[in-house]
Design a protein around this motif. Structure first.
Motif, PDB file in Angstrom:
ATOM      1  N   LEU A 138     -72.025  -0.622  34.737  1.00  0.00           N
ATOM      2  CA  LEU A 138     -72.101  -1.939  35.368  1.00  0.00           C
ATOM      3  C   LEU A 138     -70.844  -2.243  36.178  1.00  0.00           C
ATOM      4  O   LEU A 138     -70.923  -2.799  37.279  1.00  0.00           O
ATOM      5  CB  LEU A 138     -72.321  -3.017  34.305  1.00  0.00           C
ATOM      6  N   CYS A 139     -69.679  -1.869  35.665  1.00  0.00           N
ATOM      7  CA  CYS A 139     -68.431  -2.073  36.408  1.00  0.00           C
ATOM      8  C   CYS A 139     -68.399  -1.212  37.668  1.00  0.00           C
ATOM      9  O   CYS A 139     -67.915  -1.650  38.715  1.00  0.00           O
ATOM     10  CB  CYS A 139     -67.229  -1.760  35.514  1.00  0.00           C
ATOM     11  N   VAL A 140     -68.920  -0.005  37.573  1.00  0.00           N
ATOM     12  CA  VAL A 140     -68.998   0.887  38.741  1.00  0.00           C
ATOM     13  C   VAL A 140     -69.897   0.274  39.812  1.00  0.00           C
ATOM     14  O   VAL A 140     -69.565   0.290  41.011  1.00  0.00           O
ATOM     15  CB  VAL A 140     -69.520   2.278  38.312  1.00  0.00           C
ATOM     16  N   ALA A 141     -71.045  -0.272  39.402  1.00  0.00           N
ATOM     17  CA  ALA A 141     -71.946  -0.918  40.362  1.00  0.00           C
ATOM     18  C   ALA A 141     -71.268  -2.110  41.029  1.00  0.00           C
ATOM     19  O   ALA A 141     -71.395  -2.312  42.251  1.00  0.00           O
ATOM     20  CB  ALA A 141     -73.226  -1.360  39.651  1.00  0.00           C
ATOM     21  N   ASP A 142     -70.544  -2.897  40.261  1.00  0.00           N
ATOM     22  CA  ASP A 142     -69.825  -4.051  40.798  1.00  0.00           C
ATOM     23  C   ASP A 142     -68.814  -3.613  41.853  1.00  0.00           C
ATOM     24  O   ASP A 142     -68.757  -4.179  42.961  1.00  0.00           O
ATOM     25  CB  ASP A 142     -69.128  -4.777  39.640  1.00  0.00           C
ATOM     26  N   VAL A 143     -68.035  -2.599  41.545  1.00  0.00           N
ATOM     27  CA  VAL A 143     -67.005  -2.114  42.470  1.00  0.00           C
ATOM     28  C   VAL A 143     -67.645  -1.514  43.729  1.00  0.00           C
ATOM     29  O   VAL A 143     -67.154  -1.713  44.854  1.00  0.00           O
ATOM     30  CB  VAL A 143     -66.097  -1.082  41.770  1.00  0.00           C
ATOM     31  N   TRP A 144     -68.757  -0.777  43.575  1.00  0.00           N
ATOM     32  CA  TRP A 144     -69.431  -0.139  44.715  1.00  0.00           C
ATOM     33  C   TRP A 144     -69.972  -1.195  45.682  1.00  0.00           C
ATOM     34  O   TRP A 144     -69.725  -1.120  46.892  1.00  0.00           O
ATOM     35  CB  TRP A 144     -70.567   0.745  44.208  1.00  0.00           C
TER      36      TRP A 144
END
Length: 420
Positions: A126-132
């Motif tokens: 979820l954090c990766v999706a937010d950053v992307w």
């Protein structure tokens, strides 16, 4: 010519200052909300749960350099001279998105396997999706800056930060304590706004041809190296703290770092807003650049003094008041890190001149020295002094960087072509 394709001209001084004020105010308000989000989250969720989020989000933000590649700063300069900004933007977006998907897959697949004690699969994803999504949105906001569409820029950035803060406050109001839920909602907000701005700009998502991508990567190489080293000396400390001292120490250090980095938005706004104007000044009348640079540096130095004094005197008490006794050490760290604000203001001013002069390659060497020193000293001092060692290293790295940038600008401005 479509209205959205019109080239941008250099604004008059009064109009420039008015736009800068609007741009800076929006960024300052947005960054204040971002800082408030982290502080409220730290207080509400407590050190243990907050540390889980910090570990995942910090890793995603740190490793995002592998798909950001400095392309946003490159676009700020190159887009200032091109009528067809739309095509350049589409190429940058397609390149970042495709490389970003590879980055996301590798990070989500490897990190939880290598360090399951630090990174949970779901929270990290979820954090990766937010950053992307956030990264793609920042590229499109850079275009609104180039076009000087300050109203659209301001609404977009304020919605991004404001909605995330509102979601957190709603969760607190209903008594939810799910870190996973807040991470998922953050990603959804960033994704939704990225799509909305994409449609507003009337962009087409077409993948750049292989030759175009390679040429763009080659042209932006100096910005890629610059961002790589910049992220290292700005974020290596929190990630090394996580690895060497554990999530709790990172959770103590993170709020102090969040406050300091949040205040960077003030000089950073001057930096990103000034690059297109200074670049056009250099392109059209190089002899006018030294005077413009002196005015910029004088104003941003005063800004740095105010920030340094304010945080140095009040930061400790405010952090203790907001976060409570559990974060007492965080208040001490704020005071230790306050000189970074003055140094960073000076660096942003100097960096905007360096980019305008097309001297980005020269900027890489001091950044490389600062990054290497940062990592080396952190590996040495964190095991000895913990979070206080990391804070000392941060200040030392910024002094090195400031001196390096100052030398570049001083030598460049003294060249004969800039004489009146």
């Amino acid at each position: 010519m479509n209205l959205t394709d019109k080239p941008v001209s250099t604004p008059k001084r009064s109009r420039f200052l008015n736009m800068l004020a609007g741009y800076g105010s929006a960024n300052a308000a947005a960054q204040f909300m971002k800082m408030l989000f982290m502080l409220i989250m730290a207080r509400y969720f407590g050190l243990e749960d907050y540390s889980d989020y910090v570990a995942a989000y910090s890793l995603a933000s740190f490793t995002a350099i592998f798909f950001n590649l400095g392309l946003d700063t490159w676009l700020l300069r190159e887009g200032s001279f091109q009528e067809n900004w739309k095509l350049s933007t589409q190429k940058v977006l397609s390149l970042k998105a495709s490389i970003g998907l590879i980055w996301a897959g590798l990070l989500i697949g490897l990190a939880p396997s290598l360090r399951p004690d630090l990174f949970g699969f779901g929270l990290l994803a979820l954090c990766v999706a937010d950053v992307w999504f956030d990264s793609l949105l920042i590229t499109m906001l850079a275009v609104l800056n180039i076009k000087r569409d300050i109203k659209a820029y301001s609404v977009s950035i304020l919605l991004l930060r404001g909605l995330k803060l509102i979601v957190l406050l709603v969760m607190i109001a209903v008594g939810s304590r799910s870190v996973m839920l807040i991470a998922g909602l953050r990603a959804a907000i960033a994704g939704g706004l990225a799509v909305a701005v994409f449609l507003m700009l009337r962009l087409d998502f077409r993948f750049a041809r292989r030759q175009e991508s390679l040429r763009m990567l080659r042209d932006s190489r100096a910005y890629t190296y610059s961002e790589f080293f910049s992220v290292i000396y700005m974020q290596a400390d929190i990630n090394l703290l996580t690895m060497l001292q554990g999530k709790v120490m990172a959770g103590i250090y993170s709020p102090a770092l969040s406050v300091i980095n949040a205040l960077f938005i003030i000089p950073s706004s001057v930096y990103t807003f000034s690059i297109p104007t200074l670049s056009r000044t250099y392109h059209e009348a190089p002899q006018r650049l030294p005077a413009a640079a002196r005015k910029l540096l004088a104003g941003i130095t005063l800004m740095g003094i105010v920030l340094f004094a304010g945080v140095g005197l009040l930061g400790d008490d405010l952090v203790r008041l907001l976060l409570g006794a559990e974060y007492e050490t965080t208040g001490q760290l704020i005071t230790m890190l306050s000189p970074v604000l003055l140094l960073k203001c000076l660096e942003f001013g100097l960096a905007s001149v360096i980019v305008a002069l097309n001297k980005q390659k020269d900027r890489i060497f001091p950044q490389m020295i600062a990054a290497a020193m940062n990592v080396g000293l952190n590996l040495w001092l964190i095991p000895l002094y913990g979070v206080f060692g990391a804070a000392r290293v941060y200040v030392i790295s910024e002094v090195v960087l400031f001196l390096g940038y100052g030398i570049i600008v001083f030598r460049s401005i003294r060249q004969p072509e800039y004489a009146d």
